[in-house]
Design a protein around this motif. Structure first.
Motif, PDB file in Angstrom:
ATOM      1  N   GLU A 155      69.980  12.219   4.050  1.00  0.00           N
ATOM      2  CA  GLU A 155      69.619  10.896   4.641  1.00  0.00           C
ATOM      3  C   GLU A 155      69.147  11.279   6.187  1.00  0.00           C
ATOM      4  O   GLU A 155      68.127  10.673   6.664  1.00  0.00           O
ATOM      5  N   LEU A 191      62.282  13.629   9.308  1.00  0.00           N
ATOM      6  CA  LEU A 191      61.004  13.487   8.715  1.00  0.00           C
ATOM      7  C   LEU A 191      60.113  12.440   9.236  1.00  0.00           C
ATOM      8  O   LEU A 191      58.867  12.516   9.366  1.00  0.00           O
ATOM      9  N   ASP A 192      60.745  11.189   9.116  1.00  0.00           N
ATOM     10  CA  ASP A 192      60.284   9.945   9.516  1.00  0.00           C
ATOM     11  C   ASP A 192      59.775  10.012  10.831  1.00  0.00           C
ATOM     12  O   ASP A 192      58.734   9.527  11.234  1.00  0.00           O
ATOM     13  N   GLY A 198      66.026  12.920   6.303  1.00  0.00           N
ATOM     14  CA  GLY A 198      65.089  12.084   5.923  1.00  0.00           C
ATOM     15  C   GLY A 198      64.577  11.196   7.279  1.00  0.00           C
ATOM     16  O   GLY A 198      63.337  11.076   7.660  1.00  0.00           O
ATOM     17  N   ARG A 199      65.611  11.086   8.182  1.00  0.00           N
ATOM     18  CA  ARG A 199      65.167  10.519   9.572  1.00  0.00           C
ATOM     19  C   ARG A 199      64.186  11.470  10.109  1.00  0.00           C
ATOM     20  O   ARG A 199      63.504  11.019  11.140  1.00  0.00           O
ATOM     21  N   ASP A 218      66.197   9.558  19.112  1.00  0.00           N
ATOM     22  CA  ASP A 218      65.021  10.379  18.542  1.00  0.00           C
ATOM     23  C   ASP A 218      65.128  12.040  18.583  1.00  0.00           C
ATOM     24  O   ASP A 218      64.089  12.709  18.415  1.00  0.00           O
TER      25      ASP A 218
END
Length: 99
Positions: free
Chosen positions: A92, A98-99, A95-96, A69
């Motif tokens: 991609e 932002l998640d 995107g992780r 993380d």
């Protein structure tokens, strides 16, 4: 205390633009504490600034193995792979983040 000192010296060298010293200090920190993700992260920055993209990516991968993380490592990884022309993979990874 040893790793903290090495990390601080590495960061100071980075700020001063002495990339060789930064890499040396941060390598000593990773040798001393191979599970300390932040030392690998800081060294990846030094490698990147020195134009050593392969070692920078290797260190970022190690950071993400130790701390999946770590937002800074994910972002740095995305920046580098985008620069290498792998835009879909970079998106991609971002995107992780932002998640």
């Amino acid at each position: 205390p040893t790793v903290d000192l090495l990390l601080r010296r590495g960061e100071d060298a980075l700020e001063a633009g002495d990339l060789v010293a930064a890499i040396e200090h941060l390598t000593a920190a990773t040798d001393e504490a191979p599970t300390f993700a932040e030392a690998f992260y800081r060294r990846s920055i030094a490698y990147y600034q020195a134009g050593q993209i392969g070692p920078a990516l290797d260190d970022l991968r190690q950071v993400l193995v130790l701390n999946p993380d770590h937002f800074g490592a994910m972002q740095g990884f995305a920046v580098i792979i985008e620069e290498l022309g792998r835009k879909a993979e970079a998106l991609e990874v971002l995107g992780r983040v932002l998640d």
